[in-house]
Design a protein around this motif. Structure first.
Motif, mmCIF file in Angstrom:
data_model
loop_
_atom_site.group_PDB
_atom_site.id
_atom_site.type_symbol
_atom_site.label_atom_id
_atom_site.label_comp_id
_atom_site.label_asym_id
_atom_site.label_seq_id
_atom_site.Cartn_x
_atom_site.Cartn_y
_atom_site.Cartn_z
ATOM 1 N N ARG A 1 0.836 -1.196 0.000
ATOM 2 C CA ARG A 1 0.000 0.000 0.000
ATOM 3 C C ARG A 1 0.877 1.255 0.000
ATOM 4 N N SER A 2 0.519 2.203 -0.861
ATOM 5 C CA SER A 2 1.327 3.414 -0.993
ATOM 6 C C SER A 2 1.296 4.268 0.267
ATOM 7 N N GLU A 3 0.354 3.988 1.185
ATOM 8 C CA GLU A 3 0.284 4.743 2.436
ATOM 9 C C GLU A 3 1.360 4.323 3.442
ATOM 10 N N THR A 4 2.066 3.235 3.178
ATOM 11 C CA THR A 4 3.172 2.842 4.058
ATOM 12 C C THR A 4 4.320 3.825 3.893
ATOM 13 N N ARG A 5 5.034 4.069 4.985
ATOM 14 C CA ARG A 5 6.154 5.004 4.936
ATOM 15 C C ARG A 5 7.267 4.515 5.855
ATOM 16 N N GLY A 6 8.467 5.001 5.598
ATOM 17 C CA GLY A 6 9.594 4.767 6.482
ATOM 18 C C GLY A 6 9.906 3.300 6.701
ATOM 19 N N LEU A 7 10.093 2.940 7.971
ATOM 20 C CA LEU A 7 10.498 1.586 8.325
ATOM 21 C C LEU A 7 9.454 0.557 7.913
ATOM 22 N N LEU A 8 8.180 0.900 8.009
ATOM 23 C CA LEU A 8 7.137 -0.058 7.648
ATOM 24 C C LEU A 8 7.189 -0.397 6.166
ATOM 25 N N ARG A 9 7.443 0.595 5.319
ATOM 26 C CA ARG A 9 7.577 0.292 3.889
ATOM 27 C C ARG A 9 8.794 -0.587 3.632
ATOM 28 N N GLN A 10 9.909 -0.284 4.290
ATOM 29 C CA GLN A 10 11.099 -1.118 4.102
ATOM 30 C C GLN A 10 10.848 -2.534 4.589
ATOM 31 N N ALA A 11 10.125 -2.679 5.699
ATOM 32 C CA ALA A 11 9.797 -4.007 6.200
ATOM 33 C C ALA A 11 8.958 -4.777 5.189
ATOM 34 N N CYS A 12 8.012 -4.088 4.550
ATOM 35 C CA CYS A 12 7.202 -4.731 3.511
ATOM 36 C C CYS A 12 8.082 -5.178 2.353
ATOM 37 N N ILE A 13 8.968 -4.313 1.913
ATOM 38 C CA ILE A 13 9.856 -4.646 0.801
ATOM 39 C C ILE A 13 10.683 -5.887 1.139
ATOM 40 N N GLU A 14 11.287 -5.892 2.315
ATOM 41 C CA GLU A 14 12.218 -6.974 2.651
ATOM 42 C C GLU A 14 11.496 -8.294 2.899
ATOM 43 N N GLU A 15 10.369 -8.268 3.582
ATOM 44 C CA GLU A 15 9.688 -9.531 3.854
ATOM 45 C C GLU A 15 9.046 -10.117 2.605
ATOM 46 N N GLU A 16 8.287 -9.302 1.886
ATOM 47 C CA GLU A 16 7.530 -9.856 0.772
ATOM 48 C C GLU A 16 8.416 -10.295 -0.382
#
Length: 272
Positions: A191-206
């Motif tokens: 989701r484009s509403e993710t920002r900062g560490l949460l977006r990076q966490a999404c990138i790395e896990e998925e």
């Protein structure tokens, strides 16, 4: 998959969607304050043993995540057996996100030995599609991703996720494999509403999960593949799981019974 820990507000739609970015920011701050979303990749409080690594691999790579109250079920080894061409789509793919995705995929290439390059550098086009988007972009991105993947299910996957997030998840990964356990197409939706560490966490896990480590288990630690979100980034333990998964002594389609006797030698080679 990041899921099952977000506030109920994220599931309600309507006015809640307008506040999604603020809700995700608050969620991130809450998790960090509670000691979660850690960024240490080799935590001293979670040493890795050979025995635990082997069992964790079997849990994450050869079991399907339980749903609907059912117990997890064994599945064949599933992985890519050729190069991966990736494509990013969506208004959320700004310069920083594009760079983060490229840098991380380069790291995964080094860990697994699988060639992972932008779509224009691969002969077969896009087989991994990374979408960072909001709900308003569904009609266009669903069609675009289906076209580039040349797989009809792509449209349904995109629409289903963006309209009905998995238990409030800000991100989700999906792989499409053949009968022999070879991944042919994969999607990562953030989701484009993710920002900062949460977006990076999404990138790395998925992106790690769509390489074939598709399960999550509450007893696997220190790891991204654990829904409690203790760790935000790919740990050394997770890198070892990926190295095991792409070891030449294993092959797509192998069952748990076929993998287990080979696992001891692989782990001994990886962990001194």
């Amino acid at each position: 998959m990041l899921k099952r820990a977000l506030p109920l507000l994220l599931l309600l739609g309507g006015c809640a969607q307008h506040n999604l970015a603020a809700e995700l920011d608050a969620y991130q701050l809450q998790k960090v304050a509670a000691g979660y979303l850690r960024v240490d990749r080799s935590p001293e409080d979670a040493p890795i043993s050979r025995a635990a690594l082997a069992e964790n691999y079997l849990k994450i790579a050869l079991n399907r995540e339980a749903t609907g109250g059912q117990q997890s079920a064994a599945i064949p080894l599933t992985r890519w057996d050729g190069s991966i061409g990736y494509l990013t789509l969506g208004s959320g793919v700004d310069g920083a996100t594009e760079a983060a995705i490229a840098e991380y995929l380069s790291r995964l290439e080094g860990v697994t030995g699988v060639r992972i390059r932008p779509r224009e550098e691969t002969p077969n086009g896009a087989s991994l599609i990374v979408i960072v988007a909001s709900e308003e972009e569904i009609p266009v991105l669903a069609g675009v991703s289906a076209y580039h993947a040349r797989r009809a299910p792509a449209l349904d996957i995109v629409v289903d996720f963006l309209r009905n997030p998995v238990a409030g998840s800000p991100c989700y990964g999906k792989v499409l494999s053949d009968a022999e356990g070879r991944i042919r197409t994969a999607f990562v939706l953030i989701r484009s509403e993710t920002r900062g560490l949460l977006r990076q966490a999404c990138i790395e896990e998925e992106l790690a999960q769509v390489l074939g480590l598709i399960n999550d288990d509450p007893n696997v630690r220190p790891s991204l593949f654990n829904d409690d979100q203790e760790f935000a980034l790919l740990t050394q333990h997770d890198e070892l799981l990926l190295r095991i998964h792409y070891d030449a002594r294993l092959e797509p389609g192998m069952t748990l019974e076929e993998v287990r006797p080979r696992l001891g030698a692989i782990v001994r080679d990886l962990v001194p």
